[in-house]
Design a protein around this motif. Structure first.
Motif, short mmCIF file in Angstrom:
data_model
loop_
_atom_site.label_atom_id
_atom_site.label_comp_id
_atom_site.label_asym_id
_atom_site.label_seq_id
_atom_site.Cartn_x
_atom_site.Cartn_y
_atom_site.Cartn_z
N ASN A 1 42.12 36.99 38.74
CA ASN A 1 43.38 37.24 38.06
C ASN A 1 43.28 37.03 36.55
O ASN A 1 44.09 36.31 35.96
CB ASN A 1 44.48 36.37 38.66
N GLY A 2 42.32 37.69 35.92
CA GLY A 2 42.21 37.61 34.47
C GLY A 2 43.33 38.34 33.77
O GLY A 2 43.60 38.11 32.60
N VAL A 3 44.00 39.25 34.50
CA VAL A 3 45.13 40.03 33.97
C VAL A 3 46.16 40.21 35.09
O VAL A 3 45.90 39.88 36.24
CB VAL A 3 44.68 41.42 33.46
N VAL A 4 47.32 40.78 34.74
CA VAL A 4 48.31 41.11 35.77
C VAL A 4 47.84 42.33 36.54
O VAL A 4 47.02 43.12 36.07
CB VAL A 4 49.71 41.37 35.15
N GLY A 5 48.34 42.49 37.77
CA GLY A 5 47.87 43.53 38.67
C GLY A 5 47.96 44.94 38.13
O GLY A 5 47.11 45.78 38.43
N GLU A 6 48.98 45.23 37.32
CA GLU A 6 49.14 46.60 36.83
C GLU A 6 47.99 47.06 35.94
O GLU A 6 47.77 48.26 35.78
CB GLU A 6 50.46 46.73 36.04
N ILE A 7 47.29 46.13 35.34
CA ILE A 7 46.17 46.52 34.48
C ILE A 7 44.85 45.98 35.02
O ILE A 7 43.89 45.81 34.27
CB ILE A 7 46.40 46.11 33.01
N SER A 8 44.80 45.73 36.34
CA SER A 8 43.56 45.23 36.93
C SER A 8 42.48 46.30 36.83
O SER A 8 42.75 47.49 36.71
CB SER A 8 43.79 44.82 38.38
N THR A 9 41.25 45.83 36.86
CA THR A 9 40.10 46.73 36.75
C THR A 9 39.14 46.44 37.89
O THR A 9 39.36 45.53 38.68
CB THR A 9 39.35 46.50 35.41
N GLY A 10 38.09 47.17 37.96
CA GLY A 10 37.09 46.95 39.00
C GLY A 10 36.00 45.98 38.59
O GLY A 10 34.93 45.97 39.17
N PHE A 11 36.29 45.13 37.61
CA PHE A 11 35.30 44.19 37.13
C PHE A 11 35.56 42.79 37.69
O PHE A 11 36.72 42.43 37.94
CB PHE A 11 35.27 44.15 35.60
N PRO A 12 34.50 41.98 37.87
CA PRO A 12 34.69 40.63 38.40
C PRO A 12 35.66 39.83 37.54
O PRO A 12 35.59 39.86 36.31
CB PRO A 12 33.28 40.03 38.34
N GLY A 13 36.58 39.14 38.21
CA GLY A 13 37.55 38.32 37.52
C GLY A 13 38.80 39.06 37.09
O GLY A 13 39.76 38.46 36.61
N TYR A 14 38.82 40.38 37.26
CA TYR A 14 39.94 41.19 36.78
C TYR A 14 40.45 42.18 37.83
O TYR A 14 41.12 43.14 37.49
CB TYR A 14 39.53 41.95 35.52
N ASP A 15 40.16 41.97 39.11
CA ASP A 15 40.58 42.92 40.14
C ASP A 15 41.87 42.54 40.85
O ASP A 15 42.34 43.25 41.74
CB ASP A 15 39.47 43.14 41.15
N SER A 16 42.47 41.41 40.49
CA SER A 16 43.72 40.92 41.09
C SER A 16 43.60 40.63 42.59
O SER A 16 44.58 40.68 43.31
CB SER A 16 44.88 41.89 40.84
N ILE A 17 42.41 40.32 43.04
CA ILE A 17 42.19 39.98 44.45
C ILE A 17 41.70 38.55 44.52
O ILE A 17 40.62 38.22 44.01
CB ILE A 17 41.15 40.92 45.10
N ILE A 18 42.49 37.68 45.15
CA ILE A 18 42.07 36.29 45.34
C ILE A 18 41.11 36.27 46.53
O ILE A 18 41.50 36.62 47.64
CB ILE A 18 43.27 35.37 45.59
#
Length: 195
Positions: A141-158
């Motif tokens: 959860n490096g960012v909010v889900g609407e701007i999640s990416t496919g990169f580690p730490g930023y996919d909004s998946i715990i």
């Protein structure tokens, strides 16, 4: 405005509940549908118990057996986690805000206060950190889900191995629920924006 100045130590909460019950507590007749047990919480999810019944060729010769339902130990604390964000001038007085909140003050006075939590710049990452007790990047959860990416730490998946406090409490027999904003789930691929 910080989401909260408190952090939950999941291990600490469970230790509080288990402190009054150092030994496993079993109620009811083992193998019956009403039997309950406590667990240590050292392994979650707990291992499946071995089947305690008897299986023969005929059902009439077999003995049914139900695994005991996991429950919190006697004397385990109730857990209430209240998080607010974007409160601005409406911040409750319990933790230093300007709005008097006598009911929340009474609840907070009877519980534990963890006051060394540092928020992130966004609501979802901060919420992910507080509900897991981990760094927000390590729980996707490096960012909010609407701007999640496919990169580690930023996919909004715990990740499942980095469970939330709700998951850990549930595995220890607590009844859990979440009310209000839940902005910590992955968005459907067609909704997600790509930068």
């Amino acid at each position: 405005m910080k989401i909260s100045r408190s952090i939950i130590s999941v291990a600490g909460l469970l230790a509080l509940g288990c402190a009054s019950a150092s030994a496993q507590q079993v109620t009811g007749v083992p193998g019956s549908p009403a039997a309950t047990t406590t667990i240590t919480g050292q392994q979650l999810p707990p291992p499946e118990p071995n089947f305690g019944g008897v299986i023969k060729e005929k059902a009439s010769e077999s003995t049914a057996w139900w695994a005991p339902r996991v429950v919190p130990p006697k004397g385990a604390p109730n857990v209430l986690l209240i998080m607010t964000d974007d409160a601005g001038f409406g911040a409750p007085g319990t933790f230093g805000g300007v709005v008097p909140t006598p009911a929340l003050d009474r609840i907070a006075a009877r519980g534990l206060r963890y006051t060394n939590f540092h928020s992130t710049a966004l609501c979802s990452p901060t919420r992910a950190a507080i509900i897991t007790g981990r760094n927000h990047h390590s729980v996707g959860n490096g960012v909010v889900g609407e701007i999640s990416t496919g990169f580690p730490g930023y996919d909004s998946i715990i990740p499942i191995e980095k469970a939330t406090i709700g998951t850990i409490l549930k595995e220890n027999g607590y009844a859990t629920s979440w009310f209000g904003k839940d902005h910590n789930t992955e968005l459907a691929p067609q909704i997600r924006t790509v930068a």
